[in-house]
Scaffold this active site. Structure first.
Site, PDB file in Angstrom:
ATOM      1  N   GLY A  10       0.824  -1.210   0.000  1.00 19.41           N
ATOM      2  CA  GLY A  10       0.000   0.000   0.000  1.00 19.41           C
ATOM      3  C   GLY A  10       0.853   1.252   0.000  1.00 19.41           C
ATOM      4  N   TYR A  13      -0.487   6.985   3.049  1.00 24.73           N
ATOM      5  CA  TYR A  13       0.352   7.777   3.961  1.00 24.73           C
ATOM      6  C   TYR A  13       1.325   6.881   4.717  1.00 24.73           C
ATOM      7  CZ  TYR A  13      -2.886  11.440   2.894  1.00 24.73           C
ATOM      8  OH  TYR A  13      -3.628  12.363   2.215  1.00 24.73           O
ATOM      9  N   ALA A  14       0.805   5.763   5.245  1.00 23.06           N
ATOM     10  CA  ALA A  14       1.637   4.870   6.046  1.00 23.06           C
ATOM     11  C   ALA A  14       2.713   4.214   5.181  1.00 23.06           C
ATOM     12  CB  ALA A  14       0.755   3.802   6.701  1.00 23.06           C
ATOM     13  N   VAL A  81      -2.926  -6.591  -3.960  1.00 21.81           N
ATOM     14  CA  VAL A  81      -2.743  -7.609  -2.920  1.00 21.81           C
ATOM     15  C   VAL A  81      -4.061  -8.361  -2.748  1.00 21.81           C
ATOM     16  CG1 VAL A  81      -2.226  -7.991  -0.474  1.00 21.81           C
ATOM     17  CG2 VAL A  81      -1.076  -6.132  -1.721  1.00 21.81           C
ATOM     18  N   GLU A 170     -16.880  17.653   5.485  1.00 26.42           N
ATOM     19  CA  GLU A 170     -15.978  18.294   4.516  1.00 26.42           C
ATOM     20  C   GLU A 170     -16.563  18.208   3.104  1.00 26.42           C
ATOM     21  OE1 GLU A 170     -11.954  16.700   5.131  1.00 26.42           O
ATOM     22  OE2 GLU A 170     -11.569  18.483   6.349  1.00 26.42           O
ATOM     23  N   ASP A 298      -5.021   2.845   8.653  1.00 23.57           N
ATOM     24  CA  ASP A 298      -6.429   2.496   8.859  1.00 23.57           C
ATOM     25  C   ASP A 298      -6.667   0.994   9.020  1.00 23.57           C
ATOM     26  OD1 ASP A 298      -6.832   5.185   8.634  1.00 23.57           O
ATOM     27  OD2 ASP A 298      -8.318   5.072   7.042  1.00 23.57           O
TER      28      ASP A 298
HETATM   29  P1  FAD Z   1      -4.590   5.069   2.533  1.00 17.66           P
HETATM   30  O1  FAD Z   1      -4.144   6.460   2.516  1.00 17.66           O
HETATM   31  O2  FAD Z   1      -6.033   4.769   2.287  1.00 17.66           O
HETATM   32  O3  FAD Z   1      -3.712   4.259   1.465  1.00 17.66           O
HETATM   33  C1  FAD Z   1      -3.922   2.921   1.147  1.00 17.66           C
HETATM   34  C2  FAD Z   1      -3.161   2.585  -0.126  1.00 17.66           C
HETATM   35  O4  FAD Z   1      -3.265   1.183  -0.382  1.00 17.66           O
HETATM   36  C3  FAD Z   1      -3.725   3.296  -1.369  1.00 17.66           C
HETATM   37  O5  FAD Z   1      -2.679   3.775  -2.158  1.00 17.66           O
HETATM   38  C4  FAD Z   1      -4.487   2.174  -2.098  1.00 17.66           C
HETATM   39  O6  FAD Z   1      -4.534   2.383  -3.507  1.00 17.66           O
HETATM   40  C5  FAD Z   1      -3.638   0.965  -1.735  1.00 17.66           C
HETATM   41  N1  FAD Z   1      -4.388  -0.285  -1.779  1.00 17.66           N
HETATM   42  C6  FAD Z   1      -5.594  -0.552  -1.224  1.00 17.66           C
HETATM   43  N2  FAD Z   1      -5.927  -1.832  -1.422  1.00 17.66           N
HETATM   44  C7  FAD Z   1      -4.909  -2.399  -2.106  1.00 17.66           C
HETATM   45  C8  FAD Z   1      -4.671  -3.717  -2.588  1.00 17.66           C
HETATM   46  N3  FAD Z   1      -5.552  -4.697  -2.398  1.00 17.66           N
HETATM   47  N4  FAD Z   1      -3.530  -3.941  -3.274  1.00 17.66           N
HETATM   48  C9  FAD Z   1      -2.603  -2.956  -3.462  1.00 17.66           C
HETATM   49  N5  FAD Z   1      -2.779  -1.684  -3.014  1.00 17.66           N
HETATM   50  C10 FAD Z   1      -3.925  -1.419  -2.348  1.00 17.66           C
HETATM   51  N6  FAD Z   1      -6.994  12.345   8.057  1.00 17.66           N
HETATM   52  C11 FAD Z   1      -6.303  13.400   8.571  1.00 17.66           C
HETATM   53  O7  FAD Z   1      -5.411  13.197   9.415  1.00 17.66           O
HETATM   54  N7  FAD Z   1      -6.559  14.680   8.172  1.00 17.66           N
HETATM   55  C12 FAD Z   1      -7.489  14.973   7.224  1.00 17.66           C
HETATM   56  O8  FAD Z   1      -7.697  16.138   6.879  1.00 17.66           O
HETATM   57  C13 FAD Z   1      -8.220  13.892   6.643  1.00 17.66           C
HETATM   58  N8  FAD Z   1      -9.114  14.130   5.667  1.00 17.66           N
HETATM   59  C14 FAD Z   1      -9.762  13.068   5.080  1.00 17.66           C
HETATM   60  C15 FAD Z   1     -10.639  13.341   4.038  1.00 17.66           C
HETATM   61  C16 FAD Z   1     -11.315  12.303   3.416  1.00 17.66           C
HETATM   62  C17 FAD Z   1     -12.253  12.599   2.292  1.00 17.66           C
HETATM   63  C18 FAD Z   1     -11.096  10.964   3.849  1.00 17.66           C
HETATM   64  C19 FAD Z   1     -11.814   9.828   3.155  1.00 17.66           C
HETATM   65  C20 FAD Z   1     -10.227  10.679   4.883  1.00 17.66           C
HETATM   66  C21 FAD Z   1      -9.544  11.740   5.503  1.00 17.66           C
HETATM   67  N9  FAD Z   1      -8.635  11.509   6.547  1.00 17.66           N
HETATM   68  C22 FAD Z   1      -7.931  12.558   7.105  1.00 17.66           C
HETATM   69  C23 FAD Z   1      -8.341  10.132   6.986  1.00 17.66           C
HETATM   70  C24 FAD Z   1      -7.076   9.636   6.243  1.00 17.66           C
HETATM   71  O9  FAD Z   1      -7.174   9.918   4.872  1.00 17.66           O
HETATM   72  C25 FAD Z   1      -6.831   8.148   6.445  1.00 17.66           C
HETATM   73  O10 FAD Z   1      -6.808   7.877   7.826  1.00 17.66           O
HETATM   74  C26 FAD Z   1      -5.489   7.776   5.800  1.00 17.66           C
HETATM   75  O11 FAD Z   1      -5.604   7.888   4.392  1.00 17.66           O
HETATM   76  C27 FAD Z   1      -5.016   6.383   6.179  1.00 17.66           C
HETATM   77  O12 FAD Z   1      -3.772   6.157   5.583  1.00 17.66           O
HETATM   78  P2  FAD Z   1      -3.320   4.717   5.135  1.00 17.66           P
HETATM   79  O13 FAD Z   1      -1.912   4.829   4.694  1.00 17.66           O
HETATM   80  O14 FAD Z   1      -3.661   3.723   6.189  1.00 17.66           O
HETATM   81  O15 FAD Z   1      -4.261   4.327   3.901  1.00 17.66           O
HETATM   82  P1  NAD Z   2     -16.882   8.530  10.918  1.00 15.42           P
HETATM   83  O1  NAD Z   2     -17.071   7.155  11.422  1.00 15.42           O
HETATM   84  O2  NAD Z   2     -16.008   9.439  11.662  1.00 15.42           O
HETATM   85  O3  NAD Z   2     -18.299   9.249  10.772  1.00 15.42           O
HETATM   86  C1  NAD Z   2     -19.435   8.569  10.279  1.00 15.42           C
HETATM   87  C2  NAD Z   2     -20.702   9.284  10.714  1.00 15.42           C
HETATM   88  O4  NAD Z   2     -21.812   8.614  10.125  1.00 15.42           O
HETATM   89  C3  NAD Z   2     -20.900   9.255  12.228  1.00 15.42           C
HETATM   90  O5  NAD Z   2     -21.187  10.564  12.668  1.00 15.42           O
HETATM   91  C4  NAD Z   2     -22.086   8.305  12.411  1.00 15.42           C
HETATM   92  O6  NAD Z   2     -22.908   8.655  13.516  1.00 15.42           O
HETATM   93  C5  NAD Z   2     -22.838   8.489  11.096  1.00 15.42           C
HETATM   94  N1  NAD Z   2     -23.682   7.338  10.743  1.00 15.42           N
HETATM   95  C6  NAD Z   2     -23.338   6.014  10.819  1.00 15.42           C
HETATM   96  N2  NAD Z   2     -24.395   5.249  10.431  1.00 15.42           N
HETATM   97  C7  NAD Z   2     -25.396   6.099  10.095  1.00 15.42           C
HETATM   98  C8  NAD Z   2     -26.727   5.911   9.608  1.00 15.42           C
HETATM   99  N3  NAD Z   2     -27.233   4.700   9.378  1.00 15.42           N
HETATM  100  N4  NAD Z   2     -27.485   6.996   9.359  1.00 15.42           N
HETATM  101  C9  NAD Z   2     -26.989   8.254   9.560  1.00 15.42           C
HETATM  102  N5  NAD Z   2     -25.744   8.484  10.031  1.00 15.42           N
HETATM  103  C10 NAD Z   2     -24.956   7.434  10.288  1.00 15.42           C
HETATM  104  O7  NAD Z   2     -16.372   8.351   9.397  1.00 15.42           O
HETATM  105  P2  NAD Z   2     -15.651   9.417   8.431  1.00 15.42           P
HETATM  106  O8  NAD Z   2     -16.276  10.749   8.524  1.00 15.42           O
HETATM  107  O9  NAD Z   2     -15.603   8.745   7.098  1.00 15.42           O
HETATM  108  O10 NAD Z   2     -14.178   9.520   9.014  1.00 15.42           O
HETATM  109  C11 NAD Z   2     -13.297   8.385   8.999  1.00 15.42           C
HETATM  110  C12 NAD Z   2     -11.982   8.738   9.664  1.00 15.42           C
HETATM  111  O11 NAD Z   2     -11.281   9.700   8.874  1.00 15.42           O
HETATM  112  C13 NAD Z   2     -12.168   9.362  11.047  1.00 15.42           C
HETATM  113  O12 NAD Z   2     -11.172   8.884  11.898  1.00 15.42           O
HETATM  114  C14 NAD Z   2     -11.967  10.833  10.809  1.00 15.42           C
HETATM  115  O13 NAD Z   2     -11.443  11.488  11.939  1.00 15.42           O
HETATM  116  C15 NAD Z   2     -10.971  10.829   9.660  1.00 15.42           C
HETATM  117  N6  NAD Z   2     -11.140  12.072   8.877  1.00 15.42           N
HETATM  118  C16 NAD Z   2     -10.484  13.171   9.337  1.00 15.42           C
HETATM  119  C17 NAD Z   2     -10.651  14.370   8.667  1.00 15.42           C
HETATM  120  C18 NAD Z   2      -9.932  15.598   9.185  1.00 15.42           C
HETATM  121  O14 NAD Z   2      -9.142  15.487  10.107  1.00 15.42           O
HETATM  122  N7  NAD Z   2     -10.157  16.770   8.620  1.00 15.42           N
HETATM  123  C19 NAD Z   2     -11.460  14.430   7.520  1.00 15.42           C
HETATM  124  C20 NAD Z   2     -12.107  13.274   7.090  1.00 15.42           C
HETATM  125  C21 NAD Z   2     -11.935  12.086   7.790  1.00 15.42           C
END
Ligand code: FAD
Ligand code: NAD
Length: 402
Positions: A10, A13-14, A81, A170, A298
């Site tokens: 993967g 970030y990690a 994978v 967001e 994650d």
């Molecule tokens: P990911 O970043 O999800 O990376 C996983 C990688 O594995 C990807 O490159 C994917 O293509 C690859 N992969 C997946 N499955 C396979 C496979 N089977 N084979 C090969 N490769 C594969 N967190 C913050 O701290 N601040 C924020 O502002 C924030 N904003 C967010 C906004 C959104 C819209 C979302 C969805 C999440 C946000 N998060 C934020 C949460 C954060 O993005 C995740 O916690 C973070 O991406 C986790 O990092 P990771 O390295 O575990 O996985």
């Molecule tokens: P989340 O689990 O944080 O939020 C999901 C929301 O959906 C919850 O408020 C929950 O009560 C609601 N929900 C669940 N089932 C429902 C239902 N049946 N009907 C209506 N509402 C329902 O998930 P996320 O927002 O995708 O965030 C995932 C992770 O990514 C979190 O750890 C979050 O902190 C992180 N993240 C961080 C940022 C940032 O730091 N700016 C931005 C995006 C995501």
């Protein structure tokens, strides 16, 4: 004796930051490093809500892996994978197997639908560049259909977002910015579209600071977002959601599920011991029972010893875990003590679309509006700097607050 082989699964970030640190810490003679990823690019998961709403170009969120990882030092394998066999020290990829001495699993998240009928089949979700680009195109398609006089018109311009966690909030913030632009482009009355955010809890961002919640909600409502709080989505149909105790049906041309995430299914299918779908890792980030497997981001539960609960999965924690993982693999290869992971929470900033944002930093200082937005950009640019130095910041960084 042959040198140890480190396989990183993967390029999120990690995975990217672990690979980067391993490259810096270990010489070519000391270890072979392999990075496996589905695509030849890394993406900014934290920008995917912008890609999905169409407020940034999808390519802005993508970074070619070979632009930041030296492919003479690291073998970059573009493959998927399928399963890990930790007892055999082997990973099954779509196009063959790969063995390892040390494994780092950073395969990220996928959407969790909690068995809600129809959710997996009918709702869109913000999970990858491809899926987010699909949402962007779908939204614009609804405007084109409306303008062309097709179908049930009001339904086409109704956008339902399920869940008011950080992703949902967001995303509706970006929609609040993008939809007026699409109205202009398609000559549509800006009062026609509806953005409805449905949340089961009585508040948006459950568990977050109350003052910030009130600020964020007001900011979004002023830009046209409707909230249905304390309202659970019970079912998702092709063009509708069924919500609340009275089973109200809301018809919508676009339904995006942001109701929760779970670890990549590969983890569960590979026989690791799971706690709520993730691996509850040891304090050195290794999977219990496996001295050679590190699980990050994650896919892992990392416990907060003070609260006895796991930290929320974020990019911030994934990046910090990478440092400890790389240091621990280096220690295993060279000899030396393993480090314990301790999370250094630098705060949480959420964008609310355009120039709007809010959050807390460092010791709980609250930020609102433009200063929060600037801080959000600083956080994003800092990561780009860590990954690819000033060149990457100049190429992909965010400098303007909106
Ligand atoms: P990911 O970043 O999800 O990376 C996983 C990688 O594995 C990807 O490159 C994917 O293509 C690859 N992969 C997946 N499955 C396979 C496979 N089977 N084979 C090969 N490769 C594969 N967190 C913050 O701290 N601040 C924020 O502002 C924030 N904003 C967010 C906004 C959104 C819209 C979302 C969805 C999440 C946000 N998060 C934020 C949460 C954060 O993005 C995740 O916690 C973070 O991406 C986790 O990092 P990771 O390295 O575990 O996985
Ligand atoms: P989340 O689990 O944080 O939020 C999901 C929301 O959906 C919850 O408020 C929950 O009560 C609601 N929900 C669940 N089932 C429902 C239902 N049946 N009907 C209506 N509402 C329902 O998930 P996320 O927002 O995708 O965030 C995932 C992770 O990514 C979190 O750890 C979050 O902190 C992180 N993240 C961080 C940022 C940032 O730091 N700016 C931005 C995006 C995501």
């Amino acid at each position: 004796m042959s040198k140890p082989k480190i396989v990183v699964l993967g390029a999120g970030y990690a995975g990217m930051m672990t690979t980067k640190r391993l490259m810096q810490q270990l010489s070519t003679e000391e270890a072979e490093i392999v990075l496996v990823n589905k695509h030849n690019y890394h993406y900014q998961t934290t920008w995917l809500h912008e890609v999905a709403a169409g407020t940034i170009d999808p390519n802005r969120s993508r970074i070619m892996i070979s632009d930041v990882i030296n492919s003479n030092r690291v073998s970059i394998v573009e493959d998927t994978v399928e399963k890990i066999f930790p007892d055999q020290k082997k990973v099954q990829l779509k196009n063959g197997d790969i063995d390892y001495d040390y494994l780092v699993v950073g395969l990220g998240f996928e959407k969790a639908t909690f068995g809600i009928p129809g959710m997996a089949e009918h709702a869109l979700s913000i999970q990858s560049v491809d899926k987010s680009r699909y949402i962007r195109n779908h939204i614009e398609h609804q405007f084109a259909r409306y303008h062309d006089g097709e179908g049930d018109k009001d339904e086409l311009l109704t956008f339902v977002v399920g869940g008011s966690g950080f992703t949902g909030i967001e995303f509706v913030g970006e929609l609040a910015e993008k939809i007026p632009q699409l109205c202009k482009k398609y000559d549509i009355d800006p009062n026609k579209p509806r953005i409805i955010n449905v949340e089961a809890a009585p508040t948006i961002l459950p568990g977050f600071d109350e003052e910030l919640i009130n600020y964020g909600k007001k900011s979004l409502e002023e830009r046209g977002v409707e909230f249905k709080l304390g309202t659970m989505i019970k079912e998702c149909k092709e063009n509708a959601v069924v919500v609340g105790e009275d089973h109200e049906e809301i018809k919508a041309g676009t339904i995006v599920w942001t109701g929760g995430v779970q670890a990549n299914a590969v983890i569960g299918e590979s026989g690791f011991e799971l706690t709520k779908g993730k691996v509850n890792v040891n304090s050195d980030l290794r999977a219990p029972g496996y001295e050679d497997v590190f699980i990050l981001g994650d896919c892992a539960w990392v416990m907060n010893k003070e609260t006895g609960r796991p930290y929320p999965p974020t990019a911030q924690i994934a990046i910090q875990e990478a440092d400890i993982c790389a240091a621990n693999i280096s220690a295993l290869i060279r000899g030396g003590a393993l480090k314990e992971f301790v999370f250094d929470n630098k705060g949480t900033v959420a964008s609310l679309g355009g120039r709007h944002a809010m959050g807390t930093i460092f010791d709980g200082k609250k930020l609102y509006g433009l200063s929060a937005k600037v801080m959000k950009n600083v956080i994003d640019d800092r990561y780009l700097f860590l990954l690819g130095g000033p060149g990457l910041v100049l190429k992909k960084g965010k400098f303007k607050p909106f």
